[in-house]
Motif scaffolding. Structure first.
Motif, mmCIF file in Angstrom:
data_model
loop_
_atom_site.group_PDB
_atom_site.id
_atom_site.type_symbol
_atom_site.label_atom_id
_atom_site.label_comp_id
_atom_site.label_asym_id
_atom_site.label_seq_id
_atom_site.Cartn_x
_atom_site.Cartn_y
_atom_site.Cartn_z
ATOM 1 N N HIS A 163 131.810 2.184 33.426
ATOM 2 C CA HIS A 163 132.682 1.019 33.412
ATOM 3 C C HIS A 163 131.895 -0.215 33.808
ATOM 4 C CE1 HIS A 163 136.362 3.136 32.651
ATOM 5 N NE2 HIS A 163 136.037 4.035 33.578
ATOM 6 N N VAL A 164 132.050 -1.270 33.019
ATOM 7 C CA VAL A 164 131.412 -2.531 33.374
ATOM 8 C C VAL A 164 132.529 -3.528 33.662
ATOM 9 C CG1 VAL A 164 129.985 -4.430 32.583
ATOM 10 C CG2 VAL A 164 129.408 -2.073 31.947
ATOM 11 N N LEU A 165 132.498 -4.140 34.822
ATOM 12 C CA LEU A 165 133.517 -5.103 35.189
ATOM 13 C C LEU A 165 133.053 -6.477 34.691
ATOM 14 C CD1 LEU A 165 136.211 -5.505 36.654
ATOM 15 C CD2 LEU A 165 134.914 -5.840 38.775
ATOM 16 N N ALA A 166 133.700 -6.986 33.655
ATOM 17 C CA ALA A 166 133.276 -8.259 33.072
ATOM 18 C C ALA A 166 133.981 -9.440 33.739
ATOM 19 C CB ALA A 166 133.552 -8.260 31.570
ATOM 20 N N LEU A 167 135.243 -9.223 34.095
ATOM 21 C CA LEU A 167 136.001 -10.284 34.774
ATOM 22 C C LEU A 167 136.701 -9.676 35.984
ATOM 23 C CD1 LEU A 167 137.700 -12.176 31.788
ATOM 24 C CD2 LEU A 167 135.881 -13.056 33.266
ATOM 25 N N ASP A 168 136.637 -10.368 37.087
ATOM 26 C CA ASP A 168 137.167 -9.807 38.320
ATOM 27 C C ASP A 168 138.180 -10.769 38.934
ATOM 28 O OD1 ASP A 168 137.528 -8.245 40.510
ATOM 29 O OD2 ASP A 168 135.668 -8.888 41.512
ATOM 30 N N HIS A 169 139.474 -10.454 38.739
ATOM 31 C CA HIS A 169 140.572 -11.239 39.328
ATOM 32 C C HIS A 169 140.396 -12.748 39.137
ATOM 33 C CE1 HIS A 169 142.345 -7.697 41.050
ATOM 34 N NE2 HIS A 169 141.128 -7.315 41.416
ATOM 35 N N VAL A 170 140.466 -13.165 37.892
ATOM 36 C CA VAL A 170 140.301 -14.575 37.557
ATOM 37 C C VAL A 170 141.672 -15.233 37.376
ATOM 38 C CG1 VAL A 170 139.460 -16.193 35.816
ATOM 39 C CG2 VAL A 170 138.031 -14.254 36.515
ATOM 40 N N SER B 139 146.485 -15.543 34.842
ATOM 41 C CA SER B 139 147.041 -14.997 36.069
ATOM 42 C C SER B 139 146.355 -13.680 36.440
ATOM 43 C CB SER B 139 148.549 -14.793 35.864
ATOM 44 O OG SER B 139 149.091 -13.996 36.864
ATOM 45 N N ASP B 140 145.438 -13.782 37.393
ATOM 46 C CA ASP B 140 144.799 -12.612 38.000
ATOM 47 C C ASP B 140 144.247 -11.645 36.946
ATOM 48 O OD1 ASP B 140 143.939 -11.186 40.198
ATOM 49 O OD2 ASP B 140 145.713 -9.903 40.177
ATOM 50 N N VAL B 141 143.423 -12.179 36.037
ATOM 51 C CA VAL B 141 142.925 -11.370 34.924
ATOM 52 C C VAL B 141 141.634 -10.641 35.293
ATOM 53 C CG1 VAL B 141 141.805 -11.529 32.670
ATOM 54 C CG2 VAL B 141 143.990 -12.673 33.046
ATOM 55 N N SER B 142 141.631 -9.325 35.041
ATOM 56 C CA SER B 142 140.398 -8.544 35.147
ATOM 57 C C SER B 142 140.138 -7.875 33.813
ATOM 58 C CB SER B 142 140.523 -7.473 36.231
ATOM 59 O OG SER B 142 140.615 -8.086 37.496
ATOM 60 N N LYS B 143 138.864 -7.630 33.547
ATOM 61 C CA LYS B 143 138.531 -6.972 32.281
ATOM 62 C C LYS B 143 137.379 -5.995 32.529
ATOM 63 C CE LYS B 143 138.339 -6.418 27.736
ATOM 64 N NZ LYS B 143 139.474 -5.911 26.948
ATOM 65 N N THR B 144 137.619 -4.737 32.156
ATOM 66 C CA THR B 144 136.526 -3.763 32.238
ATOM 67 C C THR B 144 136.211 -3.236 30.843
ATOM 68 O OG1 THR B 144 138.189 -2.108 32.765
ATOM 69 C CG2 THR B 144 136.890 -2.944 34.601
ATOM 70 N N TYR B 145 134.925 -3.038 30.601
ATOM 71 C CA TYR B 145 134.476 -2.453 29.334
ATOM 72 C C TYR B 145 133.966 -1.053 29.587
ATOM 73 C CZ TYR B 145 134.276 -7.028 27.029
ATOM 74 O OH TYR B 145 134.577 -8.225 26.486
ATOM 75 N N GLY C 231 132.120 -11.106 36.552
ATOM 76 C CA GLY C 231 132.477 -12.486 36.266
ATOM 77 C C GLY C 231 133.596 -12.968 37.182
ATOM 78 N N ARG C 232 133.284 -14.025 37.923
ATOM 79 C CA ARG C 232 134.301 -14.615 38.811
ATOM 80 C C ARG C 232 134.217 -16.126 38.724
ATOM 81 N NH1 ARG C 232 132.786 -11.115 44.011
ATOM 82 N NH2 ARG C 232 133.932 -9.227 43.506
ATOM 83 N N ILE C 233 135.268 -16.790 39.183
ATOM 84 C CA ILE C 233 135.203 -18.243 39.257
ATOM 85 C C ILE C 233 134.517 -18.599 40.564
ATOM 86 C CG2 ILE C 233 136.534 -20.386 39.487
ATOM 87 C CD1 ILE C 233 138.560 -19.165 37.570
ATOM 88 N N GLY C 234 133.399 -19.313 40.471
ATOM 89 C CA GLY C 234 132.660 -19.696 41.665
ATOM 90 C C GLY C 234 133.272 -20.942 42.309
ATOM 91 N N ARG C 235 133.475 -21.945 41.508
ATOM 92 C CA ARG C 235 134.006 -23.188 42.034
ATOM 93 C C ARG C 235 134.588 -23.972 40.869
ATOM 94 N NH1 ARG C 235 130.157 -27.548 45.015
ATOM 95 N NH2 ARG C 235 130.406 -26.218 46.820
ATOM 96 N N ILE C 236 135.561 -24.799 41.162
ATOM 97 C CA ILE C 236 136.098 -25.693 40.144
ATOM 98 C C ILE C 236 135.761 -27.126 40.542
ATOM 99 C CG2 ILE C 236 138.178 -26.568 39.017
ATOM 100 C CD1 ILE C 236 139.346 -23.778 39.263
ATOM 101 N N ILE C 237 135.028 -27.811 39.646
ATOM 102 C CA ILE C 237 134.567 -29.160 39.950
ATOM 103 C C ILE C 237 135.409 -30.166 39.167
ATOM 104 C CG2 ILE C 237 132.598 -30.729 39.861
ATOM 105 C CD1 ILE C 237 130.832 -28.117 39.717
#
Lengths: 255, 309, 254
Positions: free
Chosen positions: C18-25, C6-12, C212-218
């Motif tokens: 700050h490095v944004l590894a995951l952006d609202h996934v 649920s709407d996960v973000s992760k920064t290192y 990191g984001r979700i581009g598409r779900i196939i």
């Protein structure tokens, strides 16, 4: 296999044989007074004539070294595991360890007498002291080298802290700890001679010290040879132990 | 430009040189190493270089950590002349080393003290007495215990002299037979009282002698004479005023001046080789043989040569 | 068992920046579903897996398992690690038993389960071997057996076959599908191989890097076993390939 065994023995003994030869030639040539350097034959005679005494001295020294190094093992290894695992514990003890590990046992004799009196107690404590540092340092090293993934595996498995210590950290650090044990045993024997100067009446260190005072170089050399031989025996035993306990390393590392 | 200082030095050497240098034969060494151990009974050692310099001989004083090392260095020829306990010298000579006793050095210097409950050696049956292994004190004590027939009942505890006060204070040993200033230090701190006057054995107060190797003496007779002379003068200086020795003890062993001064009362510097000096050395050898420390005696006629005094 | 990212973000924090590894996934995985996280290195797929496993905290958002916020590791979740993560000093059998022992199961019982799993993954006869005495494929079988020992409802796999040669890899893929069919659980499988994703997954979550984001779900609605040379298979590979190489701006928001 038999061939390799033979080669090991021949190669291993050759420097010692050379030393014996040089020693023999030096005494035959009369390079040094026999008061200072006895002939190999004179030392051999000590072994032949006084073997019950030598056996008794070796036995007591063995007990002291085993006690001291054993104490070091049961104190240094748990503490080393904690230090290697938990950063605050490391920050607490790091400087102390770095300071104390540089102190030679012999310099601590006056303090050992002050705090632990005379006789067996300070002797064992001094051996413990000298064996403690190599063990704790190699234990910490061993813990720090545990593969990080394995901690994640443990966490994902919901393993308890205790199980992480007993089933992951300890076995992983064991090869390093056993290397520490080799160093610790060596350090223990090194300290023995100083330790047995404190009012004990037996042991190889005592024997060497008193022989020195009485200028019995033959007994001194006999004592030195015995310490070397027992030291070699210990070292080989720990190697065997390591080969048994760390069989999983066969083919992984050069032993 | 010639300074006043340079003139002074030049003048001094002009006076000193003719007086000293011709006396030394050309073949003899011009410098010697003196082996010693820092102890209250060998206080002539630090004074020797001063007197030898007056004779044009450079002397280096080498202090060893313990008496065994000192004797080994002498035996190995690393030092040419040294202060040694007479029993140590006899021990080495009996093993064939060509050592020669040149002069008397110091008498006394040790004492047996212990817990106040004990009034005599016989009270120490079943008790522990600390003694430095190889010391003259050990020899005398073992002789006395044997004489009293209690050598099996008293436990001798081997400790380095300086390690004795702590276990005495804690009561782990019952008495100590130590070399000054340790007995005085312990006594004045109230940790022990006198039990036995150790000079009442055939050893008397015989203790430190000046020794050299026979080969050195043969090659350097004049240097030897100067060393002995310097030793005699150093001894006389200490006999007149031992405050420099006491001061050294205070400084090096970190003692209070009162303890050092008191300890000096039990140390008797001497270069006296008259009377029965030679006989007393033979007596030490007899006791060493009796106690099993030596199996054969040195050639006494060669071991003692007081002709340089 | 239902997994909800649920709407996960992760920064290192990396050397002060700050490095944004995951952006609202956000992602949902249903029980029994096989989902592949596909992407090039740096797209945050492994990070997302670690967060789902409870091994890493999310900087923002959270993981819900059956509607409940995940704290730490979940007992019904197991992880198969990249490079297998086996204990080199434990035999095959003891490695498989590890997760069971951690749960306090009695020795005899876990022995029995491990012995059965050794058979299941085709390692009979290798029970007493140490990991370094096994081939890469065999090691990964041990890793999978260990993960299956606790009968997980969610199996997380972090590029488990990445280090294997092509042949072993395809054999292991088939093996995994067989085990999955038998054990039935949700699988989240991280890979950077498009063919692997198409071969295994019910759904492919294509991720794009930085951040990191979700581009598409196939959705891969092909019957199993799938034939990599079939037209339909190749078609799905193409879609995935396009998604991976299309600039982010052109992708429809998921």
């Amino acid at each position: 296999m038999a061939h390799r065994h033979l080669r090991r023995i021949v190669l291993g003994l050759s420097p010692l044989a050379l030393l014996l030869l040089v020693w023999h030639v030096a005494t035959v040539a009369g390079a040094y007074s026999s008061v200072l350097l006895p002939a190999p034959a004179a030392v051999w005679l000590i072994f032949v004539d006084s073997w019950p005494d030598l056996l008794r001295h070796t036995g007591t020294s063995l007990v002291r070294v085993l006690l001291g190094v054993g104490l070091a093992f049961v104190t240094a290894v748990p503490l080393g595991l904690l230090i290697g695992r938990f950063r605050p514990v490391e920050e607490t003890f790091d400087w102390t360890i770095q300071i104390f590990r540089c102190l030679p046992g012999i310099a601590l004799i006056p303090l050992a007498i002050l705090f632990f009196g005379i006789g067996d107690r300070p002797a064992v404590i001094l051996i413990w002291f000298s064996a403690f540092w190599p063990l704790i340092i190699t234990t910490i090293f061993g813990v720090k080298n545990v593969e990080r993934t394995l901690f994640k595996v443990s966490r994902a498995a919901l393993a308890s802290n205790l199980m992480v210590f007993t089933d992951v950290i300890f076995p992983s650090a064991l090869p390093s700890i056993l290397t520490g044990l080799r160093l610790a045993t060596g350090a223990g024997w090194l300290t023995l001679v100083s330790a047995e100067m404190i009012a004990v009446k037996s042991g190889l260190g005592y024997m060497i010290m008193y022989a020195q005072v009485m200028f019995r170089a033959d007994q001194v050399v006999a004592g030195i040879i015995l310490i070397g031989a027992v030291g070699l025996f210990f070292d080989q035993s720990i190697q065997l132990l390591r080969a048994r306990l760390c069989r999983w390393q066969d083919g992984l590392v050069i032993q | 430009m010639t300074t006043r200082r340079q003139v002074l030095i030049a003048g001094m050497s002009a006076v000193a040189a003719p007086a000293v240098i011709p006396r030394l034969a050309r073949a003899e060494v011009s410098s010697v190493k003196i082996g010693s151990v820092f102890s209250g009974t060998t206080m002539q050692a630090p004074l020797l270089p001063k007197y030898l310099a007056e004779a044009g001989i450079k002397a280096e004083l080498i202090d060893f950590a313990n008496i065994t090392q000192r004797m080994q260095a002498l035996a190995a020829g690393e030092t040419q002349v040294g202060y040694a306990s007479v029993n140590g010298a006899i021990l080495l000579a009996s093993k064939g080393l060509d050592l020669v006793t040149l002069c008397n050095g110091c008498e006394g210097g040790w004492y047996l003290i212990g817990k106040p409950a004990f009034k005599s050696l016989s009270d120490l049956k079943g008790k522990k007495i600390a003694v430095q292994p190889g010391s003259i004190a050990q020899l005398g004590l073992e002789w006395k215990l044997r004489d009293l027939g209690i050598q099996k009942e008293v436990e001798l505890v081997f400790l380095n002299n300086n390690d004795m006060p702590a276990p005495m204070r804690s009561g782990e040993i019952d008495a100590l037979h130590g070399v000054e200033p340790i007995p005085t230090l312990v006594r004045m701190n109230g940790w022990a009282t006198d039990i036995w006057n150790p000079y009442e054995t055939p050893l008397g107060k015989r203790n430190v002698v000046l020794i050299a190797s026979r080969s050195f003496i043969a090659k350097n007779p004049e240097t030897t004479r100067q060393i002995v002379k310097a030793h005699v003068r150093a001894t006389q200086e200490l006999q007149r005023d031992n405050s420099s020795a006491a001061a050294a003890m205070v400084k090096i062993l970190n003692l209070s001046p009162a303890i050092a001064a008191e300890a000096m009362k039990n140390i008797f510097y001497t270069s006296d080789v008259g009377g029965d000096f030679g006989k007393s050395i033979v007596a030490v050898g007899d006791i060493m043989q009796l106690m099993g420390q030596i199996t054969s005696k040195p050639d006494w006629s060669k071991f003692v040569d007081t002709s340089f005094v | 068992m239902h997994l909800s990212v649920s709407d996960v973000s992760k920064t290192y924090d990396q050397r002060g920046s700050h490095v944004l590894a995951l952006d609202h996934v956000s992602l949902d995985v249903a029980f029994g579903e096989f989902v592949c996280l596909l992407g090039d290195s740096g797209c945050g797929k492994s990070t997302l897996l670690q967060i789902i496993a409870g091994l890493e905290p999310a900087s923002q958002g959270g993981i819900l398992i059956d509607g409940r916020e995940l704290v730490g590791c979940h007992p019904d979740t197991t992880v198969v690690f990249q490079e297998h993560g086996l204990f080199p000093w434990m035999t095959v059998l003891r490695n498989i038993e590890f997760n069971l022992k951690a749960r306090g199961m009695a020795a005899a019982k876990r022995h029995e389960i491990a012995a059965r799993l050794v058979e299941t993954v085709g390692l009979a006869g290798f029970e007493k071997k140490y990991p370094h005495e096994l081939s890469g494929g065999m090691r990964q079988r041990v890793g999978i057996a260990r993960a299956l020992a606790t009968s997980p409802k969610l199996l997380l796999m972090d590029e488990p076959f990445g280090a294997l040669d092509a042949q072993t890899r395809s054999a292991m893929q088939a093996e995994l599908l067989r085990l999955w069919a038998a054990h039935r659980s949700a699988v989240v499988f991280v890979t950077h191989s498009i063919e692997e994703a198409v071969f295994l997954a019910d759904r492919i979550v294509v991720m794009t890097p930085r951040p990191g984001r979700i581009g598409r779900i196939i959705d891969v609605d092909l019957p199993r076993p799938r034939d990599p040379t079939s037209e339909a298979f190749v078609h799905h590979v193409k879609i995935a390939l396009e998604t991976l190489h299309t600039p982010r701006a052109l992708l429809a928001p998921s």
